[in-house]
Design a protein around this motif. Structure first.
Motif, PDB file in Angstrom:
ATOM      1  N   MET A 194       1.075  -0.812  -0.134  1.00 40.20           N
ATOM      2  CA  MET A 194      -0.032   0.135  -0.101  1.00 40.20           C
ATOM      3  C   MET A 194       0.923   1.213   0.015  1.00 40.20           C
ATOM      4  O   MET A 194       2.340   1.405   0.930  1.00 40.20           O
ATOM      5  N   VAL A 195       0.730   2.438  -0.791  1.00 42.75           N
ATOM      6  CA  VAL A 195       1.245   3.748  -0.997  1.00 42.75           C
ATOM      7  C   VAL A 195       0.183   4.165  -0.215  1.00 42.75           C
ATOM      8  O   VAL A 195      -0.335   4.684  -1.033  1.00 42.75           O
ATOM      9  N   ILE A 196       0.249   5.706   0.544  1.00 41.90           N
ATOM     10  CA  ILE A 196      -0.404   6.686   1.340  1.00 41.90           C
ATOM     11  C   ILE A 196       0.562   8.178   0.368  1.00 41.90           C
ATOM     12  O   ILE A 196       1.339   8.188   1.384  1.00 41.90           O
ATOM     13  N   ALA A 197      -0.066   8.828  -0.065  1.00 37.11           N
ATOM     14  CA  ALA A 197       0.619  10.226  -0.316  1.00 37.11           C
ATOM     15  C   ALA A 197      -0.840  10.866   0.059  1.00 37.11           C
ATOM     16  O   ALA A 197      -1.598  11.453   0.490  1.00 37.11           O
ATOM     17  N   ALA A 198       0.250  11.932   1.593  1.00 36.93           N
ATOM     18  CA  ALA A 198      -0.649  12.253   2.952  1.00 36.93           C
ATOM     19  C   ALA A 198       0.572  13.466   3.249  1.00 36.93           C
ATOM     20  O   ALA A 198       1.235  12.902   3.456  1.00 36.93           O
TER      21      ALA A 198
END
Length: 281
Positions: free
Chosen positions: A127-131
């Motif tokens: 999973m890749v989270i951009a925030a």
């Protein structure tokens, strides 16, 4: 927003179970753009909607598999557009697929996307989270998503992945891709948006392109569900995303299922796109 990330993690675990055990046959339904839905698409969509419906901070959701926006909580702050299982037709040949989520405030538009998440279902589930201007990689291990590392693109990469039907490419796009091959770029294209963009991110850079073509002048990939979420991810990772002329996140959206040509990459590759596409070939 953390509760949304946790909800996506739970949905991903359930979707992984569906992928491993589920039916890969076609259903009798079509989605909003006329594509025949696989039973996996429908099952994944149901899982995500059910989990999101329990989160008070989510105001509304819209799925790539549905025609309309679904209202959940009038007092919620966030709007989520998602593709429940992008590339699902690759499951029956055992290639990687993924889920994509764009998290918006106020309305569904590029200028109002504030975070994005994508999940790769492959040999490993990642999973890749951009925030908050950061991009973080997590990996599923013993039923938990564990932090692996932050992701940053190099100024220049070595990979190119380009979609659509070649016979329908514009002269500009043919020139762009031929130049990249002549300059030593490696072709890496699986037919799945999520694994191809993930590979470019993890390998440090390159270019993913899905241009406008003679049969699809406005491209094939959907702004809210696919283009904007990855544009945010690439920008937060230090790269860029354009439609051949303009920054992707400045494109106007008139309908929730609008599409757009798109190019995602590290800075050198995107500058190359802009240079070629401004020419009248």
């Amino acid at each position: 927003m953390q509760e949304i990330f946790e909800a996506i993690k739970e949905a991903s675990k359930q979707i992984q179970d569906v992928i491993e055990l589920g039916d890969t046959a076609k259903s009798e339904n079509e989605n909003s753009t006329g594509d025949t839905q696989l039973k996996l698409d429908i099952a994944s969509d149901i899982i995500i909607e059910k989990i999101f419906s329990t989160i008070p901070s989510i105001k509304s959701i819209v799925s790539e598999e549905r025609e309309d926006i679904i209202q959940l909580n009038d007092e919620g702050d966030y709007l989520i557009a998602y593709d429940p299982l992008d590339g699902s037709s690759l499951v029956d040949v055992n290639l990687s697929v993924g889920s994509i989520y764009g998290i918006y405030k106020n309305d569904f538009s590029g200028e109002n996307i504030i975070a994005s998440v994508y999940v790769v279902f492959g040999p490993r589930v990642e999973m890749v989270i951009a925030a908050n201007n950061e991009v973080k990689l997590y990996r599923l291990f013993e039923n938990n998503f564990n932090y692996i590392k932050d992701i940053k693109l190099e100024k220049k990469g070595s990979l190119t992945a380009t979609g659509s039907t070649q016979m329908c490419w514009s002269e500009q796009h043919k020139k762009l891709i031929n130049q990249m091959y002549e300059d030593g770029y490696y072709l890496r294209y699986s037919g799945g948006m999520v694994p191809d963009l993930h590979q470019i991110l993890l390998k440090g850079g390159g270019l993913f392109s899905y241009p406008g073509t003679t049969d699809r002048p406005e491209g094939k990939l959907r702004q809210l569900f696919e283009v904007f979420p990855f544009a945010l991810t690439y920008e937060f990772a230090g790269g860029k995303a354009v439609n051949g002329k303009d920054r992707v996140l400045e494109i106007k959206t008139n309908h929730i299922h609008d599409t757009s040509p798109c190019f995602f990459g590290s800075n050198d590759e995107i500058n190359r796109v802009l240079e070629v596409y401004k020419e009248n070939v």
